[in-house]
Design an enzyme around this catalytic site. Structure first.
Site, PDB file in Angstrom:
ATOM      1  N   ARG A  78      60.658  54.329  17.985  1.00  0.00           N
ATOM      2  CA  ARG A  78      60.554  53.578  18.998  1.00  0.00           C
ATOM      3  C   ARG A  78      59.467  52.717  19.606  1.00  0.00           C
ATOM      4  O   ARG A  78      59.660  51.929  19.553  1.00  0.00           O
ATOM      5  CB  ARG A  78      60.578  54.984  20.005  1.00  0.00           C
ATOM      6  CG  ARG A  78      61.964  56.097  20.462  1.00  0.00           C
ATOM      7  CD  ARG A  78      62.875  54.903  20.061  1.00  0.00           C
ATOM      8  NE  ARG A  78      62.957  54.599  21.955  1.00  0.00           N
ATOM      9  CZ  ARG A  78      63.312  54.809  23.160  1.00  0.00           C
ATOM     10  NH1 ARG A  78      63.252  56.274  23.318  1.00  0.00           N
ATOM     11  NH2 ARG A  78      62.785  54.317  24.700  1.00  0.00           N
ATOM     12  N   GLN A  83      66.618  52.465  21.957  1.00  0.00           N
ATOM     13  CA  GLN A  83      66.721  53.805  21.179  1.00  0.00           C
ATOM     14  C   GLN A  83      67.701  52.826  19.736  1.00  0.00           C
ATOM     15  O   GLN A  83      67.533  53.531  18.628  1.00  0.00           O
ATOM     16  CB  GLN A  83      67.506  55.055  22.136  1.00  0.00           C
ATOM     17  CG  GLN A  83      67.669  55.954  21.019  1.00  0.00           C
ATOM     18  CD  GLN A  83      66.577  56.170  20.854  1.00  0.00           C
ATOM     19  OE1 GLN A  83      65.522  57.229  21.848  1.00  0.00           O
ATOM     20  NE2 GLN A  83      66.270  56.904  19.640  1.00  0.00           N
ATOM     21  N   ARG A 127      63.815  52.334  33.477  1.00  0.00           N
ATOM     22  CA  ARG A 127      64.692  53.542  33.505  1.00  0.00           C
ATOM     23  C   ARG A 127      65.704  54.037  34.760  1.00  0.00           C
ATOM     24  O   ARG A 127      64.796  54.340  35.423  1.00  0.00           O
ATOM     25  CB  ARG A 127      63.800  54.244  32.778  1.00  0.00           C
ATOM     26  CG  ARG A 127      64.818  55.793  32.385  1.00  0.00           C
ATOM     27  CD  ARG A 127      63.997  57.216  31.856  1.00  0.00           C
ATOM     28  NE  ARG A 127      64.912  56.577  30.604  1.00  0.00           N
ATOM     29  CZ  ARG A 127      64.361  57.188  29.208  1.00  0.00           C
ATOM     30  NH1 ARG A 127      64.480  58.655  28.994  1.00  0.00           N
ATOM     31  NH2 ARG A 127      64.426  56.561  28.320  1.00  0.00           N
ATOM     32  N   ASP A 159      73.693  63.675  20.312  1.00  0.00           N
ATOM     33  CA  ASP A 159      72.997  63.587  21.919  1.00  0.00           C
ATOM     34  C   ASP A 159      73.206  65.008  23.000  1.00  0.00           C
ATOM     35  O   ASP A 159      74.332  65.237  22.617  1.00  0.00           O
ATOM     36  CB  ASP A 159      73.286  62.431  22.316  1.00  0.00           C
ATOM     37  CG  ASP A 159      71.914  61.819  23.468  1.00  0.00           C
ATOM     38  OD1 ASP A 159      70.876  62.906  23.491  1.00  0.00           O
ATOM     39  OD2 ASP A 159      72.253  61.419  24.464  1.00  0.00           O
ATOM     40  N   CYS A 204      68.559  61.388  19.700  1.00  0.00           N
ATOM     41  CA  CYS A 204      67.501  60.589  20.183  1.00  0.00           C
ATOM     42  C   CYS A 204      66.575  61.261  20.189  1.00  0.00           C
ATOM     43  O   CYS A 204      65.374  61.158  20.670  1.00  0.00           O
ATOM     44  CB  CYS A 204      68.425  59.315  21.147  1.00  0.00           C
ATOM     45  SG  CYS A 204      68.508  60.400  22.512  1.00  0.00           S
ATOM     46  N   HIS A 210      71.586  52.634  26.401  1.00  0.00           N
ATOM     47  CA  HIS A 210      70.015  53.243  25.983  1.00  0.00           C
ATOM     48  C   HIS A 210      69.835  52.364  24.753  1.00  0.00           C
ATOM     49  O   HIS A 210      69.803  52.246  23.492  1.00  0.00           O
ATOM     50  CB  HIS A 210      70.280  54.525  24.937  1.00  0.00           C
ATOM     51  CG  HIS A 210      68.309  54.769  25.097  1.00  0.00           C
ATOM     52  ND1 HIS A 210      67.891  54.071  25.866  1.00  0.00           N
ATOM     53  CD2 HIS A 210      67.989  56.140  24.940  1.00  0.00           C
ATOM     54  CE1 HIS A 210      66.287  54.950  25.733  1.00  0.00           C
ATOM     55  NE2 HIS A 210      66.667  55.958  25.076  1.00  0.00           N
TER      56      HIS A 210
HETATM   57  N1  NVA Z   1      72.316  60.747  27.228  1.00  0.00           N
HETATM   58  C1  NVA Z   1      70.562  61.219  27.211  1.00  0.00           C
HETATM   59  C2  NVA Z   1      69.220  60.564  26.451  1.00  0.00           C
HETATM   60  C3  NVA Z   1      68.467  60.940  26.502  1.00  0.00           C
HETATM   61  C4  NVA Z   1      67.638  59.872  25.764  1.00  0.00           C
HETATM   62  C5  NVA Z   1      70.407  60.810  28.952  1.00  0.00           C
HETATM   63  O1  NVA Z   1      70.988  60.109  28.922  1.00  0.00           O
HETATM   64  O2  NVA Z   1      69.281  62.301  28.812  1.00  0.00           O
HETATM   65  N1   CP Z   2      65.108  59.236  23.007  1.00  0.00           N
HETATM   66  C1   CP Z   2      64.458  59.123  24.617  1.00  0.00           C
HETATM   67  O1   CP Z   2      64.281  58.436  25.348  1.00  0.00           O
HETATM   68  O2   CP Z   2      63.093  60.223  24.701  1.00  0.00           O
HETATM   69  P1   CP Z   2      62.550  59.962  26.584  1.00  0.00           P
HETATM   70  O3   CP Z   2      63.940  60.207  27.339  1.00  0.00           O
HETATM   71  O4   CP Z   2      61.548  60.803  25.933  1.00  0.00           O
HETATM   72  O5   CP Z   2      62.349  58.990  26.458  1.00  0.00           O
END
Ligand code: NVA
Ligand code: CP
Length: 301
Positions: free
Chosen positions: A287, A132, A102, A219, A259, A129
Protein backbone atom coordinates in the site's frame (compact mmCIF):
# COMPACT_ATOMS: atom_id res chain seq x y z
CA UNK A 1 -4.34 10.94 -15.30
CA UNK A 2 -5.81 13.86 -13.31
CA UNK A 3 -7.44 11.97 -10.44
CA UNK A 4 -7.77 8.43 -9.10
CA UNK A 5 -11.52 8.10 -8.62
CA UNK A 6 -11.98 4.50 -9.83
CA UNK A 7 -9.87 1.97 -11.73
CA UNK A 8 -12.24 1.94 -14.69
CA UNK A 9 -11.00 5.48 -15.49
CA UNK A 10 -7.45 4.19 -16.07
CA UNK A 11 -6.04 2.55 -19.18
CA UNK A 12 -4.09 -0.71 -18.78
CA UNK A 13 -0.94 1.28 -19.70
CA UNK A 14 -1.61 3.78 -16.89
CA UNK A 15 -2.05 0.92 -14.40
CA UNK A 16 1.20 -0.76 -15.48
CA UNK A 17 2.98 2.61 -15.30
CA UNK A 18 1.81 3.05 -11.69
CA UNK A 19 2.99 -0.47 -10.82
CA UNK A 20 6.39 0.25 -12.39
CA UNK A 21 6.76 3.49 -10.40
CA UNK A 22 5.70 1.64 -7.23
CA UNK A 23 8.36 -1.04 -7.80
CA UNK A 24 10.99 1.65 -8.33
CA UNK A 25 9.96 3.51 -5.16
CA UNK A 26 10.07 0.27 -3.17
CA UNK A 27 13.59 -0.39 -4.49
CA UNK A 28 14.68 3.16 -3.63
CA UNK A 29 13.28 2.93 -0.11
CA UNK A 30 14.92 -0.48 0.54
CA UNK A 31 18.25 0.90 -0.71
CA UNK A 32 18.13 4.21 1.14
CA UNK A 33 17.88 6.23 -2.07
CA UNK A 34 16.05 9.50 -1.31
CA UNK A 35 13.03 10.37 -3.46
CA UNK A 36 11.70 13.63 -2.09
CA UNK A 37 9.87 14.63 -5.27
CA UNK A 38 6.96 16.34 -3.49
CA UNK A 39 8.83 18.87 -1.36
CA UNK A 40 6.58 21.76 -0.34
CA UNK A 41 3.38 19.89 -1.33
CA UNK A 42 0.49 19.16 1.01
CA UNK A 43 -2.10 16.36 0.83
CA UNK A 44 -5.39 16.63 2.74
CA UNK A 45 -6.78 13.26 3.86
CA UNK A 46 -10.53 13.32 4.57
CA UNK A 47 -11.75 10.29 6.52
CA UNK A 48 -15.46 9.63 7.01
CA UNK A 49 -14.69 5.97 7.92
CA UNK A 50 -11.98 4.27 10.01
CA UNK A 51 -8.61 3.29 8.56
CA UNK A 52 -5.24 1.86 9.53
CA UNK A 53 -3.44 1.04 6.25
CA UNK A 54 -4.82 3.80 4.05
CA UNK A 55 -4.15 6.54 6.55
CA UNK A 56 -0.67 5.36 7.49
CA UNK A 57 0.43 4.62 3.91
CA UNK A 58 -0.62 8.03 2.62
CA UNK A 59 0.73 9.90 5.65
CA UNK A 60 4.11 8.11 5.67
CA UNK A 61 4.15 8.18 1.87
CA UNK A 62 3.85 11.98 1.78
CA UNK A 63 6.56 12.27 4.44
CA UNK A 64 8.93 10.03 2.47
CA UNK A 65 8.24 12.05 -0.69
CA UNK A 66 9.25 15.21 1.17
CA UNK A 67 5.71 16.59 1.51
CA UNK A 68 3.15 17.02 4.22
CA UNK A 69 -0.13 15.18 4.99
CA UNK A 70 -3.07 16.52 6.99
CA UNK A 71 -5.46 14.06 8.66
CA UNK A 72 -8.93 15.58 8.33
CA UNK A 73 -11.61 13.65 10.20
CA UNK A 74 -15.14 14.40 9.04
CA UNK A 75 -16.05 14.60 12.75
CA UNK A 76 -13.98 17.77 12.93
CA UNK A 77 -14.46 19.23 9.45
CA UNK A 78 -17.39 21.51 8.62
CA UNK A 79 -18.33 18.94 5.95
CA UNK A 80 -19.52 16.79 8.87
CA UNK A 81 -21.87 19.66 9.83
CA UNK A 82 -23.31 20.00 6.36
CA UNK A 83 -20.91 22.32 4.48
CA UNK A 84 -21.52 21.37 0.83
CA UNK A 85 -18.88 19.34 -0.97
CA UNK A 86 -18.82 22.00 -3.74
CA UNK A 87 -17.60 24.60 -1.24
CA UNK A 88 -15.24 22.23 0.60
CA UNK A 89 -13.66 21.29 -2.75
CA UNK A 90 -13.06 24.90 -3.75
CA UNK A 91 -11.71 25.93 -0.34
CA UNK A 92 -9.35 22.96 0.00
CA UNK A 93 -8.12 23.57 -3.56
CA UNK A 94 -6.81 26.98 -2.40
CA UNK A 95 -4.73 25.40 0.38
CA UNK A 96 -3.66 21.97 -0.77
CA UNK A 97 -2.00 20.18 -3.70
CA UNK A 98 -4.10 17.03 -3.48
CA UNK A 99 -6.98 15.41 -1.57
CA UNK A 100 -7.40 11.79 -0.54
CA UNK A 101 -10.91 10.94 0.63
CA UNK A 102 -12.46 7.85 2.25
CA UNK A 103 -16.22 8.07 2.36
CA UNK A 104 -19.50 6.27 1.66
CA UNK A 105 -20.85 7.53 -1.66
CA UNK A 106 -18.81 7.46 -4.85
CA UNK A 107 -20.66 10.62 -5.92
CA UNK A 108 -19.02 12.59 -3.13
CA UNK A 109 -15.56 11.69 -4.45
CA UNK A 110 -16.57 12.50 -8.02
CA UNK A 111 -18.06 15.84 -6.87
CA UNK A 112 -14.91 16.75 -4.99
CA UNK A 113 -12.99 16.27 -8.24
CA UNK A 114 -15.64 18.11 -10.25
CA UNK A 115 -15.75 21.24 -8.09
CA UNK A 116 -12.13 21.36 -6.92
CA UNK A 117 -9.08 22.17 -9.01
CA UNK A 118 -6.55 19.72 -7.52
CA UNK A 119 -6.11 15.92 -7.87
CA UNK A 120 -8.53 13.75 -5.88
CA UNK A 121 -7.70 10.20 -4.77
CA UNK A 122 -10.37 7.70 -3.75
CA UNK A 123 -9.23 6.06 -0.51
CA UNK A 124 -12.33 3.76 -0.49
CA UNK A 125 -16.01 4.25 -1.07
CA UNK A 126 -18.90 1.79 -0.86
CA UNK A 127 -18.41 1.34 -4.62
CA UNK A 128 -14.69 0.75 -4.97
CA UNK A 129 -11.18 0.70 -3.49
CA UNK A 130 -8.76 1.46 -6.33
CA UNK A 131 -5.70 2.20 -4.14
CA UNK A 132 -5.90 -1.24 -2.52
CA UNK A 133 -6.14 -3.00 -5.86
CA UNK A 134 -3.03 -1.25 -7.20
CA UNK A 135 -1.17 -2.68 -4.18
CA UNK A 136 -2.77 -6.08 -4.86
CA UNK A 137 -1.67 -6.12 -8.51
CA UNK A 138 1.82 -5.05 -7.43
CA UNK A 139 1.94 -7.93 -4.93
CA UNK A 140 0.74 -10.46 -7.50
CA UNK A 141 3.38 -9.34 -10.00
CA UNK A 142 6.04 -9.50 -7.28
CA UNK A 143 5.13 -13.03 -6.19
CA UNK A 144 4.19 -14.53 -9.56
CA UNK A 145 6.71 -12.59 -11.65
CA UNK A 146 3.98 -11.70 -14.16
CA UNK A 147 0.33 -10.69 -14.52
CA UNK A 148 -0.12 -12.92 -17.55
CA UNK A 149 -2.05 -16.22 -17.70
CA UNK A 150 -3.42 -15.99 -14.19
CA UNK A 151 -6.81 -16.65 -12.66
CA UNK A 152 -8.08 -14.82 -9.57
CA UNK A 153 -10.99 -16.11 -7.52
CA UNK A 154 -12.70 -13.71 -5.12
CA UNK A 155 -14.75 -15.34 -2.36
CA UNK A 156 -17.56 -13.50 -0.59
CA UNK A 157 -19.38 -10.20 -0.83
CA UNK A 158 -19.60 -8.40 -4.19
CA UNK A 159 -18.46 -5.23 -2.46
CA UNK A 160 -16.02 -2.37 -3.11
CA UNK A 161 -13.05 -4.76 -3.17
CA UNK A 162 -14.78 -7.19 -5.53
CA UNK A 163 -15.69 -4.32 -7.89
CA UNK A 164 -12.15 -2.94 -8.03
CA UNK A 165 -10.46 -6.34 -8.24
CA UNK A 166 -12.76 -7.31 -11.08
CA UNK A 167 -11.88 -4.15 -13.04
CA UNK A 168 -8.17 -4.34 -12.22
CA UNK A 169 -7.90 -8.01 -13.21
CA UNK A 170 -9.85 -7.71 -16.45
CA UNK A 171 -7.81 -4.63 -17.45
CA UNK A 172 -4.60 -6.62 -16.79
CA UNK A 173 -5.84 -9.70 -18.68
CA UNK A 174 -6.28 -11.78 -15.50
CA UNK A 175 -9.24 -14.19 -15.50
CA UNK A 176 -11.64 -13.21 -12.68
CA UNK A 177 -14.19 -15.44 -10.97
CA UNK A 178 -16.30 -14.53 -7.99
CA UNK A 179 -18.17 -16.90 -5.70
CA UNK A 180 -20.90 -15.06 -3.83
CA UNK A 181 -24.38 -15.78 -2.50
CA UNK A 182 -27.24 -14.85 -4.81
CA UNK A 183 -28.16 -11.20 -4.26
CA UNK A 184 -24.63 -10.20 -3.23
CA UNK A 185 -23.07 -9.95 -6.69
CA UNK A 186 -20.76 -7.07 -7.66
CA UNK A 187 -22.04 -3.99 -9.50
CA UNK A 188 -24.19 -5.07 -12.47
CA UNK A 189 -22.68 -2.60 -14.98
CA UNK A 190 -19.15 -3.64 -14.03
CA UNK A 191 -20.06 -7.33 -14.40
CA UNK A 192 -21.45 -6.65 -17.88
CA UNK A 193 -18.27 -4.77 -18.78
CA UNK A 194 -16.11 -7.60 -17.36
CA UNK A 195 -17.89 -10.30 -19.37
CA UNK A 196 -17.52 -8.23 -22.55
CA UNK A 197 -13.84 -7.48 -21.99
CA UNK A 198 -12.28 -10.58 -20.49
CA UNK A 199 -12.75 -13.97 -18.86
CA UNK A 200 -15.29 -13.50 -16.08
CA UNK A 201 -17.60 -15.75 -14.07
CA UNK A 202 -19.93 -15.07 -11.18
CA UNK A 203 -21.41 -18.11 -9.42
CA UNK A 204 -22.67 -19.15 -6.00
CA UNK A 205 -20.52 -22.31 -6.41
CA UNK A 206 -17.29 -21.80 -4.44
CA UNK A 207 -15.47 -24.87 -5.68
CA UNK A 208 -16.25 -24.06 -9.30
CA UNK A 209 -15.03 -20.48 -8.91
CA UNK A 210 -11.82 -21.50 -7.11
CA UNK A 211 -10.92 -24.34 -9.48
CA UNK A 212 -7.32 -23.93 -10.74
CA UNK A 213 -7.11 -20.38 -9.37
CA UNK A 214 -3.65 -18.82 -9.05
CA UNK A 215 -4.83 -16.22 -6.55
CA UNK A 216 -7.57 -16.53 -3.95
CA UNK A 217 -8.88 -13.32 -2.40
CA UNK A 218 -11.51 -12.52 0.16
CA UNK A 219 -12.78 -9.59 2.23
CA UNK A 220 -15.03 -9.05 5.23
CA UNK A 221 -18.63 -10.25 5.12
CA UNK A 222 -19.87 -6.91 6.47
CA UNK A 223 -18.12 -3.75 5.29
CA UNK A 224 -17.90 -0.43 7.09
CA UNK A 225 -21.38 1.07 7.19
CA UNK A 226 -23.04 -2.40 7.22
CA UNK A 227 -22.60 -3.03 10.95
CA UNK A 228 -26.35 -3.45 11.48
CA UNK A 229 -26.45 -6.25 8.90
CA UNK A 230 -23.48 -8.10 10.42
CA UNK A 231 -25.51 -10.83 12.20
CA UNK A 232 -27.65 -11.53 9.14
CA UNK A 233 -24.59 -11.55 6.87
CA UNK A 234 -22.82 -14.07 9.12
CA UNK A 235 -25.56 -16.56 8.26
CA UNK A 236 -25.74 -15.71 4.56
CA UNK A 237 -21.97 -15.86 4.03
CA UNK A 238 -21.25 -18.82 6.36
CA UNK A 239 -19.98 -21.04 3.52
CA UNK A 240 -18.01 -18.30 1.76
CA UNK A 241 -14.70 -18.88 3.45
CA UNK A 242 -11.14 -19.45 2.24
CA UNK A 243 -10.13 -22.63 4.05
CA UNK A 244 -7.94 -25.65 3.35
CA UNK A 245 -10.74 -27.48 1.46
CA UNK A 246 -11.07 -24.54 -0.93
CA UNK A 247 -7.29 -24.20 -1.26
CA UNK A 248 -7.15 -27.83 -2.38
CA UNK A 249 -9.08 -27.08 -5.60
CA UNK A 250 -6.90 -24.07 -6.47
CA UNK A 251 -3.45 -24.44 -8.09
CA UNK A 252 -0.92 -26.00 -5.69
CA UNK A 253 1.12 -22.77 -5.69
CA UNK A 254 -1.91 -20.48 -5.33
CA UNK A 255 -1.37 -17.30 -3.38
CA UNK A 256 -3.86 -15.72 -0.99
CA UNK A 257 -4.58 -12.02 -0.61
CA UNK A 258 -6.71 -10.12 1.90
CA UNK A 259 -6.91 -6.33 2.03
CA UNK A 260 -7.30 -6.53 5.82
CA UNK A 261 -8.67 -6.14 8.44
CA UNK A 262 -9.41 -9.91 8.52
CA UNK A 263 -11.93 -11.82 10.62
CA UNK A 264 -10.35 -15.21 11.31
CA UNK A 265 -12.92 -17.98 11.32
CA UNK A 266 -15.27 -15.95 9.10
CA UNK A 267 -14.12 -15.13 5.56
CA UNK A 268 -10.75 -16.88 6.08
CA UNK A 269 -9.44 -19.47 8.51
CA UNK A 270 -6.54 -18.58 10.79
CA UNK A 271 -4.66 -21.53 9.29
CA UNK A 272 -4.84 -20.23 5.71
CA UNK A 273 -4.15 -16.66 6.75
CA UNK A 274 -1.01 -17.65 8.65
CA UNK A 275 0.18 -20.00 5.89
CA UNK A 276 -0.03 -17.05 3.46
CA UNK A 277 1.05 -14.31 5.85
CA UNK A 278 4.08 -13.41 3.70
CA UNK A 279 1.83 -12.59 0.76
CA UNK A 280 -0.85 -10.85 2.83
CA UNK A 281 1.58 -8.62 4.74
CA UNK A 282 3.58 -7.85 1.58
CA UNK A 283 0.22 -6.75 0.19
CA UNK A 284 -0.26 -4.47 3.21
CA UNK A 285 3.27 -3.06 2.88
CA UNK A 286 2.76 -2.46 -0.83
CA UNK A 287 0.00 0.00 0.00
CA UNK A 288 2.82 2.39 0.89
CA UNK A 289 4.72 1.98 -2.37
CA UNK A 290 1.59 1.93 -4.54
CA UNK A 291 0.15 5.02 -2.84
CA UNK A 292 3.42 6.87 -3.31
CA UNK A 293 3.27 6.01 -7.02
CA UNK A 294 -0.24 7.49 -7.21
CA UNK A 295 0.88 10.63 -5.35
CA UNK A 296 3.81 11.13 -7.73
CA UNK A 297 1.72 10.50 -10.84
CA UNK A 298 -0.84 13.08 -9.72
CA UNK A 299 1.12 15.68 -7.79
CA UNK A 300 4.69 15.84 -9.14
CA UNK A 301 5.42 19.00 -11.16
N1 NVA B 1 -14.93 -4.00 2.21
C1 NVA B 1 -14.23 -3.42 3.33
C2 NVA B 1 -12.84 -3.07 2.96
C3 NVA B 1 -12.00 -2.52 4.08
C4 NVA B 1 -10.63 -2.10 3.64
C5 NVA B 1 -15.00 -2.21 3.84
O1 NVA B 1 -15.47 -1.42 3.00
O2 NVA B 1 -15.13 -2.06 5.04
N1 CP C 1 -7.20 -2.32 3.44
C1 CP C 1 -7.48 -1.11 3.90
O1 CP C 1 -7.88 -0.19 3.18
O2 CP C 1 -7.23 -0.96 5.23
P1 CP C 1 -7.67 0.24 6.15
O3 CP C 1 -9.17 0.19 6.26
O4 CP C 1 -7.00 -0.03 7.45
O5 CP C 1 -7.21 1.54 5.54
Amino acid sequence: MKHLLKLSDLTPEEIVNLLDIADQLKYEKKNGIPHKHLEGKSLGMIFEKSSTRTRVSFEVGMYELGGNALFLSSNDLQIGRGEPVEDTARVLSRFLDGIMIRTFEQKEVEDLAKYGSIPVINGLTDYCHPCQVLADLMTIREHKGTLKNLKMCFVGDGNNMANSLMVGCIKMGIEFSIACPSGYEPDADLMKWASENGKFTCTPDLMLAAKDADILVTDVWASMGQEEEAAMRKKIFADYQINSALMSVAKPDAMVLHCLPAHRGEEITAEVLEAHADEIFDEAENRLHAQKAVLLALMKD
